[in-house]
Design an enzyme around this catalytic site. Structure first.
Site, short mmCIF file in Angstrom:
data_model
loop_
_atom_site.label_atom_id
_atom_site.label_comp_id
_atom_site.label_asym_id
_atom_site.label_seq_id
_atom_site.Cartn_x
_atom_site.Cartn_y
_atom_site.Cartn_z
N ASP A 287 0.60 -0.57 -0.45
CA ASP A 287 -0.21 0.49 0.00
C ASP A 287 0.90 1.15 -0.34
O ASP A 287 2.27 0.92 -0.05
CB ASP A 287 -0.72 0.29 1.26
CG ASP A 287 -2.42 1.06 0.99
OD1 ASP A 287 -2.00 1.46 0.02
OD2 ASP A 287 -3.29 0.07 1.65
N TYR A 288 0.55 2.36 -0.53
CA TYR A 288 1.15 4.05 -0.21
C TYR A 288 1.38 4.36 0.91
O TYR A 288 1.97 4.06 1.99
CB TYR A 288 -0.32 4.23 -0.51
CG TYR A 288 0.63 6.37 -1.15
CD1 TYR A 288 -0.46 6.15 -2.84
CD2 TYR A 288 0.89 6.99 -0.13
CE1 TYR A 288 0.02 7.74 -2.85
CE2 TYR A 288 1.01 8.25 -1.15
CZ TYR A 288 1.03 8.60 -2.10
OH TYR A 288 1.43 9.80 -2.83
#
Length: 741
Positions: A287-288
């Site tokens: 994820d980011y």
């Protein structure tokens, strides 16, 4: 497009389709093509394939880099997200294919969560339909639109089980139950990926967030997760596995830690379970910036060490953090990350690009004519209207106040009555709030020529203080019925949108109480991304409809239900508590050594609240009424290999044709470890005409009764079982059977 040496070597052979089945090991032809590319690549180019950067189109977090186009030209990035539309992505793809040494095409990803341009209900809403064909169809339309707009990868489905309504991302999943959640996960993957991943109208799914992200402590996003392995495997892992069994090509790591190790550095999750136990053959993306975030987690000292931990744990692609970009080269040279580890990751990524058909035609997803034809088409909007109304849940309908017929004046009151943008909720992709249908528009359309609709806002969604209800009360007093449109703003749920309270924001409850004082019938339409505290409404409102955030066709879909053009059929995929103090509350809880006894203080209960929920899992009313009777079971005791057949008669006892979701629940009375009080093991949707009766049957096998035993074996144990059939998780019609060795 100039001819590349790479294309000459790999050839332009026909694509071998990947159906909606478990992602299989690479076939010989694809393996040869992948290996031919890998053999030509430098270490820097390999690391580029393991790097994912955002474009400047949109962001989902703090942007760390602005020179992604330069990185494309240097082959230092293998995938781009937040870039969409056919023309824009075609130019980025041209740069990668025509202006780099090997011409390896880019993958383009985007958060197509509940639609690309045509927006459907939030996933928690679609889950309320309990209709797998509908869930799959919503994902299919989203894929058709997204793939026509330059995209070939969606960061969906989110399959995290969530049992705490404070957590904002509960809106993005399928609720609290692993059985229902697993079926929905499979339907979404099949919808996104179709039967042929190389087809231009499909996108590859990304199952997220691996793992157990929905169990964040205190319902606070990004927070710690701590649980036993048994609970992880029994409750939280099944939907991920189901999505992979349906063929999902990619997996996203979660932000949380598990057993003290953040997911993006957790080899137990990514290697032991995902690769070795489940045999996953796609690629894993973070994820980011979650590799970077292992530093504040406190398990690594710096980004280089974080990169080492992630790469060796099995993370194939780094989203946005530039961790691999900055450090993987030196880690490889120092021998801290092996060449074999890097090659394995790049093979998974290249394989997916071949499966998507990007090496055969890099521009297959950048067709402007397709974009014009399919994106936000009238056919898609019509389907969105149908899906939205099937996702709504009727909680109250006292004295059959709904549907609203034979009326002359409707007062629409509330901050969400004419708020088209809010109808999209969170994570609405490329949706346009200006093109969404508000409830005011929907009511005026459906009651045109029948009844007048007068609107007054009454108050703001989240402002509290000295608000003037005068106009709202005047409009309401001059009506036959009040429709109150209240709830949350779209931004109040989703990522980074946890709430410490789950009541009505601002002065909305005060407005509702003032409206009640007019003496007019009060119909409340809720726009919300989570369960809310609804005690006052439950007692005082004449009708309560949970519309969730219904999407582009919100107003028309709600109006269809209020007018009776559609008979509501949704069921709750998550429990609604009486108060926040009960949270987390879910139907499949376990018993205690001191079960609740109202006559004994020293038992498990509250001093100030009942243990039961306000509205249980599986609950939802209809304009029809249904009765259950004549439960039957095909025996009293069964061997492990025998099938257990149970059934009940379901009758529509009303004068209105309707649809009912018939649910099957089971309880294992005694196990080698404690077992839930009941578990969903099946459901069927049936349509019954007025007065019609139908026998609904279910079949149980030992697989349905299996669980992780004291020795962590997944199997059924002999013993006594309770079984119920009914319209929600409080079903009381049932019987008993014994399972023998």
């Amino acid at each position: 497009m100039k001819v590349k040496l790479l294309l000459l070597i790999i050839g332009l052979g026909s694509y071998l389709s990947v159906s909606a089945q478990p992602l299989s090991p690479m076939d010989e032809r694809t393996a040869e093509r992948v290996d031919s590319v890998l053999a030509l690549m430098t270490l820097e180019e390999k690391i580029g394939q393991m790097t994912l950067f955002t474009s400047d189109w949109a962001i989902t977090g703090p942007t760390l880099r602005a020179n992604y186009k330069e990185d494309i030209l240097k082959a230092r990035v293998g995938a781009i997200f937040n870039a969409h539309t056919a023309t824009y992505n075609r130019e980025l793809q041209r740069m990668a294919v025509e202006e780099t040494r090997l011409g390896i095409p880019l993958i383009f990803g985007y958060d197509v969560i509940h639609g690309y341009k045509t927006i459907f209900p939030i996933p928690l809403g679609t889950a309320s339909s309990w209709d797998m064909e509908l869930v799959e169809e919503a994902a299919r339309i989203a894929a058709v639109e997204a793939s026509a707009a330059g995209l070939n990868w969606t960061f969906a489905p989110m399959v995290d089980i969530a049992r705490d309504p404070r957590w904002g991302r509960i809106a993005e999943g399928a609720g609290e139950d692993p059985y229902l959640g697993s079926l929905i996960a499979q339907a979404q993957v099949k919808g996104f990926q179709g039967e042929d991943l190389s087809a231009a109208h499909t996108v590859v799914a990304c199952v997220k967030h691996f793992a157990a992200y929905g169990a964040a402590q205190a319902g606070r996003d990004y927070h710690t997760v701590d649980m036993s392995e048994r609970r992880l495997r029994q409750t939280y892992l099944p939907p991920y596995k189901a999505a992979l069994d349906a063929g999902a090509g990619t997996v996203m790591t979660s932000f949380n830690e598990l057993d003290g190790v953040p997911a993006s550095g957790n080899s137990f999750l990514l290697k032991d379970i995902l690769r070795e136990e489940w045999g996953f053959e796609g690629f894993v993306v973070t994820d980011y910036t979650s590799i970077n975030e292992m530093i504040p987690h406190g398990v690594v000292a710096d980004l280089k060490e974080a990169s080492e931990l992630a790469a060796n744990a099995g993370v194939d692609m780094d989203m946005q953090g530039a961790a691999y970009y900055d450090h993987l080269m030196n880690l490889a040279k120092e021998g801290r990350v092996s060449q074999a580890e890097i090659d394995a990751s790049v093979r998974y990524i290249l394989r997916m690009k071949f499966d998507l058909g990007l090496f055969d035609d890099p521009y297959r997803y950048t067709n402007e004519e397709r974009q014009q034809e399919f994106v936000f088409s009238e056919a898609h909007r019509k389907k969105a209207r149908d899906i939205s109304r099937k996702s709504m849940v009727l909680l109250e309908n006292k004295k059959n106040i709904l549907p609203l017929t034979s009326i002359n004046k409707i007062a629409l009151i509330g901050p969400l009555g004419d708020a088209s943008k809010e109808m999209l909720g969170n994570w609405y992709g490329a949706g346009d709030g200006k093109k969404a249908i508000s409830l005011l528009e929907g009511l005026k359309e459906i009651y045109k020529g029948q009844a007048s609709v007068q609107f007054a806002k009454g108050c703001e969604i989240d402002k509290k203080g000295d608000q003037n209800f005068t106009k709202a009360i005047k409009v309401a007093s001059n009506s036959d019925v009040i429709v109150a449109a209240v709830g949350e703003a779209g931004w109040m749920s989703g990522e980074a949108a946890s709430r410490s309270k789950i009541d009505f924001p601002g002065d909305q409850l005060a407005l509702l109480k003032a409206l009640k004082q007019t003496g007019k019938p009060l119909v409340v339409v809720l726009f919300n991304g989570r369960p809310l505290e609804l005690n006052w409404l439950s007692e005082h409102a004449d009708a309560v409809l949970v519309a969730w955030f219904p999407g582009t066709e919100a107003g028309t879909a709600v109006a269809d239900i209020l007018s009776g053009a559609y008979n509501p059929s949704g069921k709750l995929p998550v429990t609604f508590p009486r108060s926040l103090g009960q949270v987390p509350i879910f139907y499949s809880a376990k018993n205690t050594g001191r079960p609740m006894d109202k006559n004994n203080k020293y038992t498990s209960k509250y001093l100030d609240e009942d243990n039961s929920p306000l509205y249980p899992f599986g609950y939802g009313l209809s304009y029809s009424t249904f009765t259950y009777k004549d439960f039957q079971i095909n025996g009293e005791s069964f061997s492990m290999n025998e099938k257990i057949e149970v059934s009940a008669l379901v009758k529509n006892t009303s004068s209105i044709d309707g649809k009912e979701t018939v649910q099957l629940y089971v309880r294992d009375r005694v196990g080698s470890v404690t077992r839930p009080l009941r578990e969903l093991k099946g459901f069927q949707q049936i349509e019954l005409k007025a007065g019609e009766e139908k026998r609904v049957s279910f079949t149980l096998t030992q697989d349905d009764l299996a669980f992780y035993t004291r020795t962590m074996e997944f199997k059924a144990e002999p013993g006594m079982f309770d079984v119920w059939i009914g319209g929600d998780s409080n079903a009381d019609l049932g019987g008993i059977f014994e399972l023998k060795k």
